[in-house]
Design a protein around this motif. Structure first.
Motif, PDB file in Angstrom:
ATOM      1  N   LYS A   1       3.519  10.151  -2.724  1.00  0.00           N
ATOM      2  CA  LYS A   1       3.529   9.455  -1.792  1.00  0.00           C
ATOM      3  C   LYS A   1       4.590   9.737  -0.407  1.00  0.00           C
ATOM      4  O   LYS A   1       5.975  10.644  -0.595  1.00  0.00           O
ATOM      5  CB  LYS A   1       4.110   8.064  -2.444  1.00  0.00           C
TER       6      LYS A   1
ATOM      7  N   HIS B   1       1.102   5.327   0.967  1.00  0.00           N
ATOM      8  CA  HIS B   1       0.134   6.195   1.225  1.00  0.00           C
ATOM      9  C   HIS B   1       0.258   7.404   0.786  1.00  0.00           C
ATOM     10  O   HIS B   1       2.173   8.134   1.031  1.00  0.00           O
ATOM     11  CB  HIS B   1       0.956   6.328   3.042  1.00  0.00           C
TER      12      HIS B   1
ATOM     13  N   ARG C   1      -1.666  -2.654  -7.478  1.00  0.00           N
ATOM     14  CA  ARG C   1      -1.201  -1.746  -6.061  1.00  0.00           C
ATOM     15  C   ARG C   1      -2.367  -1.214  -5.115  1.00  0.00           C
ATOM     16  O   ARG C   1      -3.385  -0.844  -6.165  1.00  0.00           O
ATOM     17  CB  ARG C   1      -0.487  -0.513  -6.147  1.00  0.00           C
ATOM     18  N   GLU C   2      -1.901  -0.825  -4.418  1.00  0.00           N
ATOM     19  CA  GLU C   2      -3.413  -0.646  -3.363  1.00  0.00           C
ATOM     20  C   GLU C   2      -3.040   0.964  -2.849  1.00  0.00           C
ATOM     21  O   GLU C   2      -1.363   1.029  -2.458  1.00  0.00           O
ATOM     22  CB  GLU C   2      -3.684  -1.011  -2.425  1.00  0.00           C
ATOM     23  N   VAL C   3      -3.302   2.248  -2.721  1.00  0.00           N
ATOM     24  CA  VAL C   3      -2.650   2.933  -2.386  1.00  0.00           C
ATOM     25  C   VAL C   3      -3.945   3.807  -1.490  1.00  0.00           C
ATOM     26  O   VAL C   3      -5.654   3.778  -1.243  1.00  0.00           O
ATOM     27  CB  VAL C   3      -3.371   4.562  -3.556  1.00  0.00           C
ATOM     28  N   LEU C   4      -3.256   4.297  -0.700  1.00  0.00           N
ATOM     29  CA  LEU C   4      -4.551   5.188   1.101  1.00  0.00           C
ATOM     30  C   LEU C   4      -4.174   6.609   0.256  1.00  0.00           C
ATOM     31  O   LEU C   4      -3.138   7.293   0.533  1.00  0.00           O
ATOM     32  CB  LEU C   4      -3.569   4.651   2.025  1.00  0.00           C
TER      33      LEU C   4
ATOM     34  N   ARG D   1      -9.076   3.941   0.735  1.00  0.00           N
ATOM     35  CA  ARG D   1      -8.354   3.532  -0.148  1.00  0.00           C
ATOM     36  C   ARG D   1      -8.523   2.717  -1.352  1.00  0.00           C
ATOM     37  O   ARG D   1      -9.787   2.725  -1.684  1.00  0.00           O
ATOM     38  CB  ARG D   1      -7.644   1.919   0.807  1.00  0.00           C
TER      39      ARG D   1
ATOM     40  N   THR E   1       0.991  -1.044   0.556  1.00  0.00           N
ATOM     41  CA  THR E   1      -0.191   0.087  -0.076  1.00  0.00           C
ATOM     42  C   THR E   1       0.958   1.181  -0.099  1.00  0.00           C
ATOM     43  O   THR E   1       1.891   1.496   0.854  1.00  0.00           O
ATOM     44  CB  THR E   1      -0.786  -0.110   1.069  1.00  0.00           C
TER      45      THR E   1
ATOM     46  N   ARG F   1      -7.636   0.528  -5.034  1.00  0.00           N
ATOM     47  CA  ARG F   1      -7.147  -1.214  -5.390  1.00  0.00           C
ATOM     48  C   ARG F   1      -6.608  -0.577  -7.011  1.00  0.00           C
ATOM     49  O   ARG F   1      -7.922  -0.418  -7.707  1.00  0.00           O
ATOM     50  CB  ARG F   1      -7.262  -1.394  -5.033  1.00  0.00           C
TER      51      ARG F   1
END
Length: 307
Positions: free
Chosen positions: A37, A4, A76-79, A70, A2, A72
Motif C-alpha cells: 500500500k 491504494h 475493503r476495496e483495493v485499487l 479495483r 479504498t 472489492r
C-alpha cells in the motif's frame, strides 16, 4: 475505504515473478504479484520503489504502467496500480520470508494467483498490437500480405462484404497455431468443429453490446468489446468481456463526426473498468509507448496498420 496498492510485475524475458502470501495474511498460501500500500502523501511510483526494495531487495530502474483495477473484498476495496518493471538492480529474493518463483506468462493462469490479480495476467498475455482489416480490403490482398504480419499481432477480420461461407473459409485459410491471433465478429459460426480450443478471439462491436451476456465458447481465448463512451463501456462490463477497445483517441477518417477524446479522457474512461484496454483512433504501431504510459495494454488501428 479504498487502499491504494502499488504492484510490480517483474519481467525477465518470457518470465515474470510472483510471490506467495505468508501465513497469517488473508489469502495465505496463494500467490500474487509483489507490492504494497501507498503511505499517506506517498506517490505510487515512490511506493513501488520502496515496496520492491523491502520485499525483494531490488532497485527499480525502469517501469511503465500496466493496468489499474479495483477489487472489492468483504471488508475493503483495493485499487491495484500495477506497473511492469523490466529493469532493476540486484537479484530478487524473498526478504520477508516469502517464497518467490519465476513463471512463463502462460503458466500464470494455473499458478494459484489471488482472484484480484487475474486481470493483470490478461494484460500480460494479450498482444500489444491489434490490427483491424479495412472493410474494403480484398481477400487476395490480405492473403498476399498475411505472411508479413508479425506473429505477435492480433488481427480482427472485419469484412462485412463477405457472406458467412466466405468468412469461414478465410479464417480457416489464415489460421495457424504459431501465427498472428485472429479475432472474429461472427460467433454464430461453428468454429469448434474445425479449430482447437482457444484458437480465436471473439470481438463484439459496440452495437452488439446492449443486453448481451457473453458466455465463453471453447474456441474463444478472449472476448473483446469496442466502446466509445461510458454507456458502451458499462454494457461491455455487464456482458463480462475480458478486454476493451476504446476510442477515438485522435481524429480518424472512419469516424469524421466523432470528437477525439485525447489521452486524458481515454484514461478516465478505462480506469473504472479494471480491464486490459486497447487505444484506437488515428493510431499506428509507433504510438505504442505513448499508449502504454496512458495505461493501455496496446494500440489498435485500421489503415495505419497496413501498408
Amino acid at each position: 475505504m479504498t487502499l491504494h496498492i502499488a504492484v510490480g510485475v517483474l519481467r525477465r524475458g518470457r518470465q515474470v515473478l510472483i510471490s506467495q502470501r505468508r501465513a497469517g495474511k488473508p489469502g495465505a498460501g496463494q500467490w500474487e504479484f509483489p507490492g504494497g500500500k501507498c503511505e499517506p502523501g506517498e506517490s505510487v511510483q515512490a511506493a513501488l520503489r520502496r515496496e520492491l526494495a523491502e520485499e525483494l531487495g531490488i532497485e527499480v530502474r525502469r517501469r511503465r504502467p500496466l493496468i489499474r483495477l479495483r477489487h472489492r473484498y468483504p471488508d475493503r476495496e483495493v485499487l491495484l496500480d500495477t506497473w511492469l518493471v523490466d529493469d532493476w538492480g540486484g537479484e530478487p529474493v524473498g526478504r520477508e520470508g516469502q517464497a518467490i518463483r519465476w513463471l512463463d506468462v502462460p503458466e500464470l493462469s494455473g499458478a494459484g494467483l489471488l482472484e484480484a490479480d487475474r486481470p493483470i495476467v490478461a494484460a500480460l498475455e494479450l498482444p500489444s498490437r491489434y490490427a483491424f482489416t479495412p472493410p474494403d480490403m480484398r481477400i487476395e490482398a490480405l492473403k498476399t500480405h498475411w505472411p508479413a504480419i508479425p506473429d505477435d499481432w492480433l488481427v480482427r477480420l472485419r469484412l462485412p462484404s463477405l457472406d458467412d461461407a466466405q468468412y469461414r473459409a478465410l479464417v480457416l485459410a489464415l489460421w495457424r497455431q504459431d501465427g498472428p491471433m485472429l479475432a472474429v465478429d461472427r460467433p454464430g459460426l461453428d468454429w469448434d468443429a474445425d479449430l482447437p480450443a482457444g484458437a480465436l478471439v471473439w470481438h463484439l462491436p459496440h452495437r452488439a453490446l446492449p443486453g448481451c451476456a457473453v458466455s465463453r465458447p471453447a474456441w474463444a481465448r478472449w472476448r473483446i468489446a469496442s466502446c466509445h463512451g461510458e454507456a458502451e463501456r458499462d454494457a461491455a462490463l455487464a456482458a463480462g468481456v475480458d478486454a476493451l477497445v476504446v476510442g477515438s483517441v485522435r481524429p480518424t477518417p472512419s469516424h469524421p463526426g466523432r470528437a477525439p477524446m485525447r489521452w486524458l479522457r481515454w484514461r478516465a474512461l478505462i480506469d473504472p473498468a479494471g480491464l486490459p484496454a486497447y487505444a484506437i483512433g488515428g493510431l499506428v504501431p509507433a504510438d505504442l509507448d505513448a499508449a502504454r504510459w496512458a495505461g493501455a495494454t496496446g494500440v489498435a488501428g485500421i489503415r495505419g496498420f497496413w501498408n
